[in-house]
Design a protein around this motif. Structure first.
Motif, mmCIF file in Angstrom:
data_model
loop_
_atom_site.group_PDB
_atom_site.id
_atom_site.type_symbol
_atom_site.label_atom_id
_atom_site.label_comp_id
_atom_site.label_asym_id
_atom_site.label_seq_id
_atom_site.Cartn_x
_atom_site.Cartn_y
_atom_site.Cartn_z
ATOM 1 N N GLU A 35 39.688 24.196 33.529
ATOM 2 C CA GLU A 35 39.853 24.077 34.971
ATOM 3 C C GLU A 35 39.386 25.353 35.655
ATOM 4 N N HIS A 36 38.835 25.214 36.831
ATOM 5 C CA HIS A 36 38.355 26.369 37.593
ATOM 6 C C HIS A 36 39.097 26.403 38.915
ATOM 7 N N SER A 37 39.745 27.527 39.184
ATOM 8 C CA SER A 37 40.490 27.637 40.427
ATOM 9 C C SER A 37 40.529 29.075 40.870
ATOM 10 N N LEU A 38 40.114 29.347 42.097
ATOM 11 C CA LEU A 38 40.152 30.702 42.628
ATOM 12 C C LEU A 38 41.576 31.207 42.777
ATOM 13 N N THR A 39 42.504 30.281 42.916
ATOM 14 C CA THR A 39 43.884 30.702 43.124
ATOM 15 C C THR A 39 44.472 31.322 41.873
ATOM 16 N N GLN A 40 43.791 31.171 40.722
ATOM 17 C CA GLN A 40 44.316 31.787 39.513
ATOM 18 C C GLN A 40 44.158 33.305 39.569
ATOM 19 N N THR A 41 43.150 33.789 40.251
ATOM 20 C CA THR A 41 42.905 35.218 40.332
ATOM 21 C C THR A 41 43.745 35.817 41.449
ATOM 22 N N ASN A 42 44.277 37.024 41.176
ATOM 23 C CA ASN A 42 45.094 37.755 42.149
ATOM 24 C C ASN A 42 46.358 36.993 42.562
ATOM 25 N N THR A 43 46.810 36.065 41.705
ATOM 26 C CA THR A 43 48.043 35.334 41.988
ATOM 27 C C THR A 43 48.957 35.470 40.790
ATOM 28 N N VAL A 44 50.157 35.994 40.988
ATOM 29 C CA VAL A 44 51.101 36.179 39.898
ATOM 30 C C VAL A 44 51.892 34.890 39.713
ATOM 31 N N LEU A 45 51.716 34.265 38.544
ATOM 32 C CA LEU A 45 52.458 33.052 38.222
ATOM 33 C C LEU A 45 53.349 33.343 37.020
ATOM 34 N N GLY A 46 54.463 32.640 36.921
ATOM 35 C CA GLY A 46 55.358 32.875 35.806
ATOM 36 C C GLY A 46 56.486 33.812 36.205
ATOM 37 N N SER A 47 57.366 34.125 35.254
ATOM 38 C CA SER A 47 58.532 34.960 35.515
ATOM 39 C C SER A 47 58.183 36.411 35.253
ATOM 40 N N HIS B 232 59.741 39.103 34.439
ATOM 41 C CA HIS B 232 60.285 39.832 33.294
ATOM 42 C C HIS B 232 59.465 39.609 32.024
ATOM 43 N N TYR B 233 58.654 38.563 31.995
ATOM 44 C CA TYR B 233 57.885 38.218 30.804
ATOM 45 C C TYR B 233 56.376 38.211 31.107
ATOM 46 N N LEU B 234 55.988 38.887 32.188
ATOM 47 C CA LEU B 234 54.617 38.844 32.694
ATOM 48 C C LEU B 234 53.737 39.826 31.939
ATOM 49 N N SER B 235 52.530 39.389 31.571
ATOM 50 C CA SER B 235 51.610 40.264 30.845
ATOM 51 C C SER B 235 51.005 41.300 31.790
ATOM 52 N N PRO B 236 50.571 42.459 31.261
ATOM 53 C CA PRO B 236 49.980 43.503 32.115
ATOM 54 C C PRO B 236 48.770 43.024 32.894
ATOM 55 N N GLU B 237 47.919 42.196 32.251
ATOM 56 C CA GLU B 237 46.711 41.749 32.948
ATOM 57 C C GLU B 237 47.055 40.833 34.124
ATOM 58 N N GLN B 238 48.127 40.038 33.999
ATOM 59 C CA GLN B 238 48.548 39.215 35.127
ATOM 60 C C GLN B 238 49.176 40.073 36.220
ATOM 61 N N ALA B 239 49.958 41.078 35.806
ATOM 62 C CA ALA B 239 50.559 41.984 36.779
ATOM 63 C C ALA B 239 49.496 42.742 37.566
ATOM 64 N N HIS B 240 48.333 42.944 36.929
ATOM 65 C CA HIS B 240 47.228 43.665 37.569
ATOM 66 C C HIS B 240 46.326 42.720 38.368
ATOM 67 N N GLY B 241 46.708 41.413 38.413
ATOM 68 C CA GLY B 241 45.929 40.438 39.183
ATOM 69 C C GLY B 241 44.845 39.766 38.383
ATOM 70 N N GLY B 242 44.860 39.919 37.047
ATOM 71 C CA GLY B 242 43.821 39.318 36.216
ATOM 72 C C GLY B 242 44.135 37.887 35.833
ATOM 73 N N THR C 252 63.098 45.062 42.384
ATOM 74 C CA THR C 252 62.162 44.088 42.955
ATOM 75 C C THR C 252 61.218 43.589 41.865
ATOM 76 N N ALA C 253 60.624 42.427 42.136
ATOM 77 C CA ALA C 253 59.660 41.870 41.199
ATOM 78 C C ALA C 253 58.450 42.783 41.059
ATOM 79 N N VAL C 254 58.042 43.418 42.157
ATOM 80 C CA VAL C 254 56.872 44.305 42.123
ATOM 81 C C VAL C 254 57.132 45.491 41.205
ATOM 82 N N SER C 255 58.328 46.087 41.298
ATOM 83 C CA SER C 255 58.635 47.248 40.462
ATOM 84 C C SER C 255 58.635 46.883 38.982
#
Length: 660
Positions: free
Chosen positions: A161-173, A175-185, A214-217
């Motif tokens: 699937e191709h979706s622009l919303t996947q980039t720069n969007t944090v999905l998931g919880s 506390h268990y988020l990968s570094p690349e997702q936290a960085h917007g990857g 906070t979630a950001v921290s």
């Protein structure tokens, strides 16, 4: 949704199991298949949100494609009165988050057993190119037998699937988020592996590695800080087991495991003595491209290295020159950045305009479907076959990707073709309750016929015979089965036993499967050892196995009869109950067998009885009182014993008139 509401005429809502941001989950009962299920209902306030609807549909699509004992099965998908719902397997137990709270500290081997099941399920999803993207203990269920099942593929996404919303969007919880997702990857399979490493950390330590206000921290900590050592919390944890955590949670994806299977294989040997001296895992690099800040000491050193021969004028001019250069560089970077964004947007727009929608070829022949797919500039991929009760043989059941999904030109579309009506392996139903069996089989399409017969061994309502052999493959809607059902023990009409000898009465009792026991009295009219009376009386209808009391004659009373004592001894025989867990039959009705029954043998020793023969046999379902008649010569003693399941539970060999 209110209790007892019947969804789609089939699923009776029992009560709420929980509420989420996207959907509410209810425990329900499938009225057709007679089983409990979990119903996930999209919240009414979100049903008009196209993004939420797509996410809900994505969960249904992802879960129905994944068949694994460690993944919660999706049974049904539907819509009623604008309500979108999923019907899923109901797992009786708790989620892993609560399991950790209740059972911590968890033995290391049990931690490995649980996570190995999770890894097996994730590998199946990854083999189908599906990334979960929200792996956390709350989405992992542990049933009462310790089996683990993953649920909630609500934000899982296929790699095709191709979706622009996947980039720069944090999905998931977070506390268990990968570094690349936290960085917007973009989330990858290795992002799931990172989440699994965090889950393993929590199972070993009882807490998550990063927390904050906070979630950001918290996300920043995932990106910048190393995962703390589990051995700092529990020094007993083997280094090899900690290494699994460290490798799974490496900051750079290339330093993590290549697959869930590889992580599982490493985890299974982590307690081995061969790895007792294993060194601590150190990743190659923790540099994810973040901006580095130069220490003030380095800045000062750079200033001190300036040439001492430079005059004051040149020193004053340098900052201005540098400032102009920085401004030019800044403008140049802005222009380059704008051009890059513009180019990226054009490429994305071009790709999207070239995406092709998979055509609907359901219920077409393979040949017709192939022509339609190729006409849409797509190609046919793999072809598989599956039984279907709704789609005719050799017709398309579904495609993968499903129709309506947009894919690239020449993308492969896999076909699933019906192999005809599904055949059912007929079971052995002997001994089961007819009512429940008939209800379930009729729900599957069988025609069920009943005929009755008596049985000495089966209770009323139990199946004695079936006219379809166990193991035979049949088509439900084309099959009629006849069951012979027990009506219980045979009814007999009691004969007149008065005047008969004890031997004649015993022969009659044996032939008709009844139990007789005797009392004795003197009689001037009935010969010795012949029956004076009986209870029940002649002509009474009784069941086989019933008790009949016979009064036998001692003959005429003589002058020395006074030297004989006659008296009764009353006993209460205790009932031995069975496990209550086995007391419910398949149709939720009770029977003597399901409640439990005791077979009791009573032996009597007096002037006319010995322990060589059974005085009385009876079946009890509760503690029962009986009366034993004794005839003893003065000064003599008698006895009795009560036997249950081959063990003597009551006895007394010193019975006299005086002590009873």
């Amino acid at each position: 949704m209110r209790e007892n509401y019947v969804l789609n005429g089939r699923y009776r809502i029992l009560h709420s199991l929980g509420e989420g941001g996207m959907a509410n989950v209810y425990l329900a009962h499938d009225l057709i298949l007679d089983r409990d299920v979990a119903v996930k209902l999209l919240r009414l306030d979100l049903r008009d949100d196209p993004k939420t609807n797509k996410r809900f549909q994505r969960e249904a699509l992802a879960a129905t494609e994944l068949v694994n004992p460690n993944i919660v099965s999706v049974y049904d998908v539907g819509e009623e009165n604008g309500m979108n719902y999923l019907v899923m397997e109901y797992v009786s137990g708790m989620d892993l988050k609560n399991y950790i709270k209740v059972n911590f500290p968890i033995p290391y081997q049990e931690v490995i057993n649980i996570l190995e099941q999770v890894l097996s399920a994730v590998q199946v999803a990854h083999d189908h190119d599906i990334i979960h993207r929200d792996l956390k203990p709350q989405n992992i269920l542990v049933d009462k037998n310790g089996q683990v099942k993953i649920t909630d593929f609500g934000i899982a996404i296929a790699l095709s699937e191709h979706s622009l919303t996947q980039t720069n969007t944090v999905l998931g919880s977070v506390h268990y988020l990968s570094p690349e997702q936290a960085h917007g990857g973009m989330a990858t399979k290795k992002s799931d592996i990172y989440s699994l490493g965090i889950i393993l950390y929590e199972m070993l330590t009882g807490k998550v590695p990063f927390d904050g206000e906070t979630a950001v921290s918290i996300a920043i900590k995932h990106y910048q800080e190393d995962v703390p050592s589990v051995r700092d919390v529990d020094p007993r944890i083997p280094q090899a087991l900690e290494n699994v955590v460290l490798k799974a949670t490496a900051k750079q994806p290339e330093n993590r495991y290549e697959s869930s299977q590889e992580m599982g294989e490493d985890l299974l040997t982590s307690l081995s003595d061969k790895r007792a001296n294993e060194p601590k895992f150190i990743p190659h690099s923790n540099d994810l491209g973040e901006t580095k800040v130069m220490p003030m000491a380095d800045i000062k050193n750079g200033i001190n290295q300036a040439s001492p021969d430079e005059d004051s004028e040149s020193k004053n001019k340098k900052p201005k020159t540098r400032k102009k250069k920085h401004q030019k560089l800044r403008y140049a970077l802005l222009v380059i950045g704008f051009l890059f964004v513009l180019m990226f947007g054009l490429i994305t727009w071009a790709n999207q305009t070239q995406m092709i929608e998979v055509p609907d070829v359901t219920e077409m022949s393979e040949q017709t479907a192939t022509r339609k797919i190729e006409a849409a500039s797509l190609t046919v991929g793999s072809v598989s076959h599956k039984p279907s009760n709704s789609v005719k043989k050799d017709r398309i059941i579904k495609t993968n990707p499903r129709y309506g999904f947009k894919v690239k030109k020449n993308h492969k579309v896999n076909l699933m073709i019906s192999s005809g009506v599904k055949k059912t392996t007929f079971r052995n139903y002997r001994g089961m309750q007819y009512k429940a069996v008939a209800r379930n089989l009729r729900a599957k399409g069988f025609t069920v016929i009943r005929q009755n017969n008596s049985s000495d061994s089966l209770s009323a309502g139990q199946i004695m015979e079936q006219d379809i052999a166990s193991g035979k493959k049949v088509v439900a809607k084309n099959t009629t089965v006849t069951f012979t059902v027990s009506t219980g023990q045979k009814q007999i009409t009691l004969e007149n036993l008065t005047g008969k000898t004890k031997k004649q009465i015993n022969d009659y009792a044996s032939e008709n499967s009844i139990n007789v026991y005797y009392s004795y009295e003197y009689s001037d009219t009935v010969d010795k050892n012949k029956a004076i009376s009986q209870d029940p009386i002649a002509g009474t209808t009784i069941k086989q196995g019933s008790n009949v009391k016979i009064s036998l004659s001692r003959g005429k009373q003589t002058d020395d009869s006074d030297s004989t004592d006659q008296f009764n001894v009353k006993l209460t025989i205790p009932f031995k109950g069975t496990d209550s867990s086995s007391s419910v039959t398949s149709d939720n009705s009770s029977s003597a067998e399901s409640i439990g029954e005791n077979i009791i043998y009573v032996y009597l020793k007096d002037s006319t009885h010995t322990y060589k023969t059974v005085y009385r046999q009876l079946t009890i379902t509760k503690s029962t009182s009986i009366t034993l008649p004794f005839t003893l010569k003065s000064g003599k003693s008698g006895g009795y014993k009560v036997v249950r399941d081959g063990q003597t539970i009551m006895s007394d060999n010193g019975v006299t008139k005086d002590n009873h």
